[in-house]
Scaffold this motif. Structure first.
Motif, PDB file in Angstrom:
ATOM      1  N   MET A  50       0.776  -1.311   0.068  1.00 18.35           N
ATOM      2  CA  MET A  50       0.070   0.094  -0.092  1.00 18.35           C
ATOM      3  C   MET A  50       0.894   1.126  -0.079  1.00 18.35           C
ATOM      4  O   MET A  50       0.656   2.203  -0.605  1.00 18.35           O
ATOM      5  N   ALA A  51       2.182   1.190   0.973  1.00 20.68           N
ATOM      6  CA  ALA A  51       2.645   2.388   1.013  1.00 20.68           C
ATOM      7  C   ALA A  51       3.536   2.626  -0.282  1.00 20.68           C
ATOM      8  O   ALA A  51       3.447   3.912  -0.854  1.00 20.68           O
ATOM      9  N   ILE A  52       4.052   1.846  -0.974  1.00 21.92           N
ATOM     10  CA  ILE A  52       4.651   1.944  -2.346  1.00 21.92           C
ATOM     11  C   ILE A  52       3.748   2.355  -3.314  1.00 21.92           C
ATOM     12  O   ILE A  52       4.229   3.156  -4.078  1.00 21.92           O
ATOM     13  N   THR A  53       2.586   1.783  -3.349  1.00 22.19           N
ATOM     14  CA  THR A  53       1.453   2.028  -4.285  1.00 22.19           C
ATOM     15  C   THR A  53       1.132   3.584  -4.213  1.00 22.19           C
ATOM     16  O   THR A  53       1.272   4.448  -5.285  1.00 22.19           O
ATOM     17  N   LEU A  54       1.092   4.142  -3.011  1.00 21.68           N
ATOM     18  CA  LEU A  54       0.804   5.451  -2.651  1.00 21.68           C
ATOM     19  C   LEU A  54       2.100   6.534  -3.147  1.00 21.68           C
ATOM     20  O   LEU A  54       1.728   7.541  -3.824  1.00 21.68           O
ATOM     21  N   SER A  55       2.991   6.020  -2.647  1.00 22.80           N
ATOM     22  CA  SER A  55       4.315   6.652  -3.216  1.00 22.80           C
ATOM     23  C   SER A  55       4.420   6.967  -4.574  1.00 22.80           C
ATOM     24  O   SER A  55       4.760   8.028  -5.258  1.00 22.80           O
ATOM     25  N   ARG A  56       4.274   5.798  -5.299  1.00 22.98           N
ATOM     26  CA  ARG A  56       4.390   5.817  -6.793  1.00 22.98           C
ATOM     27  C   ARG A  56       3.271   6.700  -7.461  1.00 22.98           C
ATOM     28  O   ARG A  56       3.644   7.357  -8.519  1.00 22.98           O
ATOM     29  N   LEU A  57       2.205   6.615  -6.829  1.00 24.92           N
ATOM     30  CA  LEU A  57       1.150   7.250  -7.425  1.00 24.92           C
ATOM     31  C   LEU A  57       1.490   8.726  -7.153  1.00 24.92           C
ATOM     32  O   LEU A  57       0.827   9.395  -8.055  1.00 24.92           O
ATOM     33  N   ASN A  58       1.957   9.044  -6.137  1.00 24.90           N
ATOM     34  CA  ASN A  58       2.366  10.630  -5.902  1.00 24.90           C
ATOM     35  C   ASN A  58       3.034  10.812  -6.935  1.00 24.90           C
ATOM     36  O   ASN A  58       2.771  11.932  -7.392  1.00 24.90           O
ATOM     37  N   ARG A  59       3.963  10.319  -7.349  1.00 21.82           N
ATOM     38  CA  ARG A  59       5.048  10.664  -8.306  1.00 21.82           C
ATOM     39  C   ARG A  59       4.317  10.660  -9.870  1.00 21.82           C
ATOM     40  O   ARG A  59       4.618  11.806 -10.501  1.00 21.82           O
ATOM     41  N   ARG A 117       6.299   1.826 -13.190  1.00 28.45           N
ATOM     42  CA  ARG A 117       6.493   1.024 -11.858  1.00 28.45           C
ATOM     43  C   ARG A 117       5.028   0.813 -11.126  1.00 28.45           C
ATOM     44  O   ARG A 117       5.002  -0.143 -10.580  1.00 28.45           O
ATOM     45  N   LEU A 118       4.211   1.682 -11.474  1.00 25.81           N
ATOM     46  CA  LEU A 118       2.674   1.108 -10.882  1.00 25.81           C
ATOM     47  C   LEU A 118       2.405  -0.132 -11.339  1.00 25.81           C
ATOM     48  O   LEU A 118       1.327  -0.777 -10.913  1.00 25.81           O
ATOM     49  N   LYS A 119       2.630  -0.151 -12.743  1.00 26.53           N
ATOM     50  CA  LYS A 119       2.265  -1.489 -13.355  1.00 26.53           C
ATOM     51  C   LYS A 119       2.811  -2.583 -12.699  1.00 26.53           C
ATOM     52  O   LYS A 119       2.212  -3.834 -12.540  1.00 26.53           O
ATOM     53  N   GLN A 120       3.895  -2.310 -12.518  1.00 23.49           N
ATOM     54  CA  GLN A 120       4.754  -3.668 -11.669  1.00 23.49           C
ATOM     55  C   GLN A 120       4.083  -3.819 -10.591  1.00 23.49           C
ATOM     56  O   GLN A 120       3.691  -4.929  -9.881  1.00 23.49           O
ATOM     57  N   ASN A 121       3.452  -2.860  -9.677  1.00 20.14           N
ATOM     58  CA  ASN A 121       2.606  -2.919  -8.551  1.00 20.14           C
ATOM     59  C   ASN A 121       1.532  -3.387  -8.635  1.00 20.14           C
ATOM     60  O   ASN A 121       0.699  -4.166  -7.900  1.00 20.14           O
ATOM     61  N   ALA A 122       0.823  -3.133  -9.849  1.00 23.31           N
ATOM     62  CA  ALA A 122      -0.581  -3.866 -10.220  1.00 23.31           C
ATOM     63  C   ALA A 122      -0.633  -5.152  -9.821  1.00 23.31           C
ATOM     64  O   ALA A 122      -1.427  -5.750  -9.605  1.00 23.31           O
TER      65      ALA A 122
END
Ligand code: ADP
Length: 608
Positions: free
Chosen positions: A134-143, A325-330
Motif C-alpha cells: 500500500m505504501a509503495i503504491t501510494l508513493s508511486r502514485l504520488n510521483r 512502476r505502478l504497473k509492476q505494483n498492479a
C-alpha cells in the motif's frame, strides 16, 4: 497499465476509503503542490525579466517578487506539512500492513492455507520486504500524479506561445502556424522516443527481476532457516554447512549477473533519456530565441516557455517511468485483491448445535470419501462408522493411513468429497460453523504454543479463568513445573519478547497444548499423537490420567504406538484410508490382521 491493472490498483486503494480517506486527500493535494510550485518560479522569472526590459519601476518589481515568492513560500509550507503527514501515514501503513492479511488468513477456509497458489499470492504480496504494498503504491502514485499535473501545467503555460496574437509583426515562415505545428510535432516525436525507450529499458529490468525471483525466494528460505537456532540443530549435526554455502554461492552468482544486467539497462536508459532531453532543450531554446529575436514573443517568454517545455518533456518521461512502476505494483495489487476476496467455499449452515445437558452426541461417517483439493488420490475411501459420546476411541494405523485426515474432516477443516458426516443425525455442514467448532478440543501433532503468557496460551484468549487454567495444567501433568514458575500464569512462554520468559521443553509444550484442550471443556477431546514429545514417564502419566483428563467426554486418541491405546474400549485400525478392523485390544490382539502384526512388531519395545 491496462484496464485490469488500474482496476486492481484502485481496488487496493479502495481499502483506504472511509478509514484512511485523509491519506488519499493528502496524496492529491501533495501531488498538485509539487507539480504547480516550480511553475511559479518559472513564470515569476519570465515576468520579472519582461518588467525589467520594459522599464518597470521598483515598486512594480517589488510587487511581482513579493507576490511570486510569497506564493511559493505559502505553497512550500503547505507542501512540507502535507509531506510530513503523508509520510507518517505511509509509515503507519508499513506497521499495519500485515493486519488485514493476517485477519483474512485466520478467517479463510482452511483448505486455502494449504493451496500452493494461495501461498504464492501471499508470498508475492510480502515480497516487498520492509515496505508495504500500500505504501509503495501510494508513493508511486504520488510521483505519477505530480508528473501528469506537470505535463498539464506545462501545456497550459506554453499554449499561448502557439496562439501568438501579436499580428503587427511580420512572422515569416519561422513565426507561421505551420512552423509551430512542425516544432510541436518534433518535440512530441522526441517525447515519444523518450517514452518508448523508458518503457523498453524498464521492461528489460522487469524481465531480469522476474528471472531472479526464484533465487530471491531461495535466499529468503535459507536465511529464515539460518536465522533461528531451532532450525540450525539439524544443519550442524548433519554438517550441512557446505550444502548451504554452495547454495548461497550459486544464488550470489545469479544475483550478481542480474544486478550487472539491470545496471547495464539502467545506464542505457539514462543515456537515452539524457541525450533526447539535451537535444530537445537545444531545439526549444533555439526556437524560443529566434521567436524572441523576431519580436514574436518577449524575452521573458523565452525563459518561461523554454523552461516549461523542458519541464513538459521531463514530466512525460517521468509519467512513463511511474506508469511502468505502478504497473509492476498492479501485479501485486492483483494478488492482494484476489487474496482478500477469496470467497468462502465451505458451506456454512445456520442450525444451532444442540446443547444437550446429557452431552450425548452420536457421530456417523456415512460412505465418506475424501481427496485433498487439487489431488486426484483418495486419502479416505468409503468410510462408514459410528460412535457415541462418552466413548474412548483410539485410531491406530501406519503413517499416512489417513488418521489425521479423519480428524480434519470431523472438525470440518475440510469438507468431505463424497458421502457425509452426521452429528445427531444432521449433516455437519448444516450446523452453524462457530458453534460446531465449540464441540471439539484438539491437540494436533504439530500443536502450536505461542510466545504469549502461559495463562493466555492455556485459555486461548486474554481473559483467563486462573483457577480453571491451573486445574487444566495440573491435569495435563504440568502442575509441579507450574508451581515453580515465579510469575505463574503470567510467565511468558519463550524468550522472543521477554528476557524473563521461560523456554519450555518440547514435552512441556505438548502438556501446555493438552492443558489448552482440557481448559476448553468441549464435549469431544481429540488427541493426535499427544505423547509424541513426552518422555516415557510423562507418557505413562498421560495414560494414567487420561480418564481424569477427559472425564465423560468422547475422546479420540490417535497414535501409531499401539500400547498407548490399550486403555480405549474401541480401537479403529486404519489402513490406506479405510477402517479395516475395529474392537477392543483384547479382541484385536489375537485376531489375524494388521493390528496383531503391528502389535507384535511393537510389543518388544513395550512392557505388557
Ligand atoms: P496419518 O495421520 O495416518 O499419518 P494423514 O491423514 O496425515 O495420515 O495423511 C494421509 C495421506 O494424505 C498421506 O498420504 C498424506 O501424504 C496425504 N496428505 C496429508 N495432507 C495433505 C494435503 N494437505 N494435501 C495433499 N495430501 C495430503
Amino acid at each position: 497499465m491496462n484496464k485490469k491493472d488500474w482496476k486492481n490498483t484502485f481496488a487496493l486503494l479502495g481499502n483506504l476509503a472511509g478509514k484512511h480517506t485523509d491519506v488519499l486527500v493528502c496524496l492529491v493535494l501533495l501531488s498538485i503542490l509539487q507539480a504547480v510550485r516550480p511553475f511559479i518560479a518559472v513564470i515569476l522569472t519570465g515576468t520579472l525579466v519582461d518588467a525589467v526590459y520594459e522599464g518597470a519601476d521598483m515598486k512594480a518589481l517589488f510587487g511581482y517578487a513579493a507576490l511570486g515568492v510569497g506564493g511559493m513560500f505559502l505553497m512550500a509550507v503547505t507542501e512540507s506539512i502535507t509531506i510530513m503527514f503523508f509520510n507518517r501515514k505511509l509509515e503507519y501503513m508499513q506497521e499495519i500492513q500485515g493486519l488485514p492479511l493476517n485477519k483474512k488468513s485466520m478467517q479463510m477456509d482452511y483448505e486455502y492455507l494449504e493451496d500452493v497458489e494461495v501461498h504464492g499470492k501471499r508470498e508475492r504480496i510480502e515480497k516487498f520486504g520492509g515496505w508495504s504494498l500500500m505504501a509503495i503504491t501510494l508513493s508511486r502514485l504520488n510521483r505519477l500524479i505530480t508528473a501528469t499535473v506537470t505535463v498539464v501545467m506545462a501545456i497550459a503555460v506554453v499554449f499561448p506561445m502557439f496562439i501568438r496574437s501579436n499580428h503587427s509583426v511580420d512572422r515569416g515562415f519561422v513565426g507561421s502556424w505551420l512552423m509551430s505545428v512542425l516544432f510541436l510535432a518534433v518535440i512530441l516525436l522526441l517525447v515519444w522516443v523518450e517514452f518508448k525507450a523508458g518503457g523498453f529499458f524498464n521492461g528489460k529490468v522487469a524481465e531480469v527481476r522476474k528471472q531472479i525471483s526464484g533465487h530471491e525466494a531461495r535466499s529468503k528460505y535459507y536465511l529464515d532457516i539460518l536465522a533461528g537456532h531451532e532450525k540450525q540443530k539439524d544443519l550442524r549435526i548433519c554438517k550441512q554447512q557446505s550444502l548451504y554455502e554452495k547454495e548461497f554461492e550459486d544464488i550470489a552468482f545469479h544475483m550478481k549477473k542480474a544486478v550487472d544486467q539491470m545496471a547495464h539497462f539502467n545506464v542505457l536508459d539514462m543515456f537515452t533519456q539524457q541525450s533526447v532531453s539535451a537535444f530537445t532543450g537545444f531545439l526549444v531554446y533555439i526556437f524560443a530565441g529566434v521567436l524572441a529575436c523576431m519580436g514574436i514573443i518577449s524575452i521573458g517568454n523565452v525563459v518561461t516557455y523554454a523552461a516549461s517545455i523542458l519541464k513538459f518533456t521531463d514530466a512525460v518521461g517521468r509519467t512513463a517511468y511511474f506508469l511502468n512502476r505502478l504497473k509492476q505494483n498492479a501485479v501485486f495489487a492483483g494478488d492482494y485483491v484476489e487474496y482478500m476476496n477469496l470467497s468462502q467455499r465451505k458451506h456454512e449452515g445456520l442450525i444451532p448445535v444442540e446443547k444437550r445437558r446429557d452431552g450425548r452426541f452420536h457421530v456417523e461417517f456415512d460412505h465418506v470419501s475424501f481427496r485433498y483439493p487439487g489431488s486426484g488420490v483418495y486419502v479416505l475411501k468409503d468410510l462408514n462408522l459410528e460412535f457415541e459420546i462418552g466413548e474412548k476411541m483410539a485410531i491406530v494405523g501406519k503413517n499416512g493411513s489417513g488418521k489425521t485426515t479423519f480428524i480434519k474432516l470431523l472438525c470440518r477443516l475440510y469438507d468431505v468429497t463424497e458421502g457425509c458426516i452426521k452429528v445427531n443425525g444432521i449433516d455437519i455442514r448444516k450446523y452453524d460453523y462457530a458453534e460446531y467448532c465449540d464441540l471439539f478440543a484438539v491437540v494436533f501433532q504439530d500443536f502450536q504454543v505461542f510466545s504469549f503468557p502461559l495463562g493466555e496460551n492455556v485459555a486461548s484468549g486474554s481473559e483467563v479463568d486462573a483457577r480453571r487454567a491451573e486445574d487444566a495444567l495440573e491435569r495435563a501433568g504440568l502442575g509441579e513445573r507450574y508451581r515453580r514458575l515465579q510469575e505463574g500464569l503470567n510467565t511468558s512462554v519463550g524468550k522472543e519478547f521477554e528476557e524473563s520468559g521461560v523456554t519450555f521443553s518440547g514435552g512441556e509444550k505438548q502438556k501446555i497444548a493438552i492443558a489448552r484442550a482440557i481448559y476448553k471443556d468441549a464435549p469431544f477431546v481429540i488427541m493426535d499423537e499427544p505423547t509424541a514429545a513426552l518422555d516415557p514417564e510423562s507418557e505413562c502419566e498421560v495414560y494414567a490420567g487420561f480418564d481424569k483428563m477427559v472425564g465423560d467426554k468422547t475422546s479420540i486418541y490417535i497414535s501409531h504406538r499401539l500400547a498407548s491405546c490399550r486403555f480405549c474400549q474401541d480401537i479403529l485400525v486404519f489402513d490406506k484410508g479405510k477402517v479395516i478392523q475395529r474392537g477392543s485390544h483384547e479382541e484385536l490382539e489375537y485376531q489375524e490382521g494388521l493390528y496383531k502384526e503391528l502389535w507384535e512388531a511393537q510389543a518388544q519395545y513395550y512392557a505388557s
